[in-house]
Design an enzyme around this catalytic site. Structure first.
Site, short mmCIF file in Angstrom:
data_model
loop_
_atom_site.label_atom_id
_atom_site.label_comp_id
_atom_site.label_asym_id
_atom_site.label_seq_id
_atom_site.Cartn_x
_atom_site.Cartn_y
_atom_site.Cartn_z
N SER A 1 0.70 -1.20 -0.03
CA SER A 1 -0.10 -0.05 0.14
C SER A 1 0.76 1.14 0.07
O SER A 1 1.96 1.28 0.61
CB SER A 1 -0.89 -0.17 1.27
OG SER A 1 -1.32 1.25 1.28
N TYR B 1 -1.66 -0.95 10.30
CA TYR B 1 -1.72 -1.17 8.99
C TYR B 1 -0.47 -0.85 8.28
O TYR B 1 0.12 -1.62 7.57
CB TYR B 1 -2.84 -0.73 8.44
CG TYR B 1 -3.20 -1.03 6.96
CD1 TYR B 1 -3.72 -2.23 6.60
CD2 TYR B 1 -3.02 -0.02 6.25
CE1 TYR B 1 -3.94 -2.45 5.29
CE2 TYR B 1 -3.11 -0.32 4.85
CZ TYR B 1 -3.61 -1.27 4.21
OH TYR B 1 -3.78 -1.61 3.11
N1 LIG Z 1 -8.93 -0.75 -0.51
C1 LIG Z 1 -7.83 0.04 -0.43
O1 LIG Z 1 -7.79 1.15 -0.62
C2 LIG Z 1 -6.61 -0.40 -0.36
C3 LIG Z 1 -5.59 0.38 -0.65
C4 LIG Z 1 -4.16 -0.31 -0.64
C5 LIG Z 1 -3.80 -1.63 -0.22
N2 LIG Z 1 -4.86 -2.51 -0.19
C6 LIG Z 1 -4.56 -3.95 -0.05
O2 LIG Z 1 -5.26 -4.43 -1.03
C7 LIG Z 1 -5.41 -5.91 -0.62
C8 LIG Z 1 -7.15 -6.29 -0.95
O3 LIG Z 1 -7.67 -5.13 -0.10
P1 LIG Z 1 -9.41 -4.85 -0.41
O4 LIG Z 1 -9.63 -3.45 -0.11
O5 LIG Z 1 -9.78 -5.49 -1.60
O6 LIG Z 1 -10.07 -5.36 1.04
P2 LIG Z 1 -11.22 -6.49 1.25
O7 LIG Z 1 -12.25 -6.22 -0.03
O8 LIG Z 1 -11.72 -6.47 2.64
O9 LIG Z 1 -10.59 -7.90 0.89
C9 LIG Z 1 -9.53 -8.40 1.78
C10 LIG Z 1 -9.48 -9.93 1.49
O10 LIG Z 1 -8.58 -10.50 2.18
C11 LIG Z 1 -9.15 -11.92 2.69
N3 LIG Z 1 -8.42 -12.30 4.01
C12 LIG Z 1 -8.20 -11.53 5.21
N4 LIG Z 1 -7.76 -12.21 6.07
C13 LIG Z 1 -7.43 -13.45 5.52
C14 LIG Z 1 -6.80 -14.45 6.28
N5 LIG Z 1 -6.46 -14.54 7.36
N6 LIG Z 1 -6.59 -15.63 5.22
C15 LIG Z 1 -7.05 -15.54 3.94
N7 LIG Z 1 -7.68 -14.45 3.34
C16 LIG Z 1 -7.71 -13.40 4.16
C17 LIG Z 1 -10.66 -11.69 2.71
O11 LIG Z 1 -11.10 -12.57 2.74
P3 LIG Z 1 -11.86 -13.74 3.67
O12 LIG Z 1 -12.44 -12.75 4.79
O13 LIG Z 1 -13.06 -14.38 3.22
O14 LIG Z 1 -10.86 -14.43 4.26
C18 LIG Z 1 -10.75 -10.80 1.55
O15 LIG Z 1 -10.88 -11.59 0.35
C19 LIG Z 1 -5.28 -5.85 1.07
O16 LIG Z 1 -3.90 -6.58 1.05
C20 LIG Z 1 -5.18 -4.30 1.41
O17 LIG Z 1 -4.47 -4.31 2.37
C21 LIG Z 1 -6.17 -2.03 -0.24
#
Ligand SMILES: NC(=O)c1ccc[n+]([C@@H]2O[C@H](COP(=O)([O-])OP(=O)(O)OC[C@H]3O[C@@H](n4cnc5c(N)ncnc54)[C@H](OP(=O)(O)O)[C@@H]3O)[C@@H](O)[C@H]2O)c1
Length: 257
Positions: free
Chosen positions: A136, A149
């Site tokens: 990120s 985070y």
């Molecule tokens: N959205 C943003 O603005 C943003 C910005 C920078 C970086 N990111 C990064 O991008 C990635 C995806 O984020 P997102 O925004 O799409 O979030 P999200 O919609 O909350 O998705 C998170 C995913 O991670 C899975 N997960 C969480 N804990 C887990 C575990 N212990 N084992 C296996 N799977 C797990 C969740 O599935 P389950 O709950 O089914 O396990 C879900 O599929 C993350 O790494 C996040 O930090 C996001």
């Protein structure tokens, strides 16, 4: 999707929601066979004939090892793995809970390390493959509310920098993806303005494009990335002054307002 994906088999973690899920959908639409992982098996179902669910908790090292074995037995060698599983809980300085920190490191950082520990030896043996993970822009510099985070994401950027040169010499590519704000369930809990907020399909498209081009870093949206990269160069006094100003602006009831 504008790019024709160069992979036959891709493994994506964090595939049940947000960016990871949309990447799975776009890759499958491009003809790629995708192994989709997350904890919630129900949410991995019904993603189409090219997508095979492999539910797993990335914090469970033994289960991750078994999952990798199963994927390669069923689908063949993984060409690209994208570790997108992640969690985010904002930290309020008045409610400082170590569990939040432990969970962030266990999921975001150690979850990725667990996946690497299982797959990297296989790719090294083959002298081929591509390992990628989502960090990120919050890993560039300390940000308010990101005390748990941010360090987990900074560690992921450092991990990629640390591994890329050596793995590159042995035929294995390493990439890190650094998104700004993307509208997903993860950011839905934010109660502050999110500049340059991007939609999921665009974030997924840019991620796939960057990985197809084997870029070391794929970061978006560019204006936010440019601001955050510039912020890395500022002396602490100026950086803190700017951050304090933005905190006060976004919280009109802040005691210092
Ligand atoms: N959205 C943003 O603005 C943003 C910005 C920078 C970086 N990111 C990064 O991008 C990635 C995806 O984020 P997102 O925004 O799409 O979030 P999200 O919609 O909350 O998705 C998170 C995913 O991670 C899975 N997960 C969480 N804990 C887990 C575990 N212990 N084992 C296996 N799977 C797990 C969740 O599935 P389950 O709950 O089914 O396990 C879900 O599929 C993350 O790494 C996040 O930090 C996001």
């Amino acid at each position: 999707m504008t790019t024709t994906p160069p992979w036959k088999v891709v493994w994506v973690t964090g595939a049940s929601s947000g960016i990871g899920r949309e990447i799975v959908i776009q890759l499958a639409a491009g003809g790629v066979t995708v192994a989709a992982s997350a904890r919630n098996a129900g949410k991995l179902a019904g993603l189409g004939p090219k997508v095979k669910p492999y539910p797993v908790d990335v914090t469970d090292r033994a289960a991750v090892m078994l999952t990798i074995k199963n994927i390669e037995q069923d689908l063949g060698p993984i060409d690209l793995a994208l570790f997108a599983a992640g969690t985010y809980t904002p930290v309020e300085v008045d409610y400082f809970d170590p569990i939040v920190f432990e969970t962030a490191i266990a999921t975001n950082y150690m979850g990725t390390v667990n996946c690497l520990a299982g797959l990297m030896p296989l790719m090294l043996e083959r002298g081929a493959g591509h390992l990628a993970w989502i960090a990120s822009v919050a890993g560039y510099r300390g940000l308010p509310k990101a005390a748990a985070y941010g360090p987990s994401k900074a560690a992921l950027i450092n991990l990629a920098e640390s591994l890329a040169p050596e793995l590159g010499l042995r035929g294995v590519s390493v990439s890190v993806v650094n998104p700004g704000f993307v509208e997903t369930p993860l950011t839905a809990q934010n109660d502050f303005p999110m500049p340059f907020l991007m939609q999921v399909p665009e974030a997924a498209r840019r991620t796939i494009e960057g990985l197809a081009g084997k870029r070391f870093e794929t970061a978006y949206p560019w204006r936010f990335v440019a601001i955050m990269k510039l912020a890395r160069l500022l002396p602490y006094w100026l950086y803190f002054w700017l951050v304090r100003k933005s905190v006060i602006r976004s919280q009109p009831d802040h005691p210092k307002s």
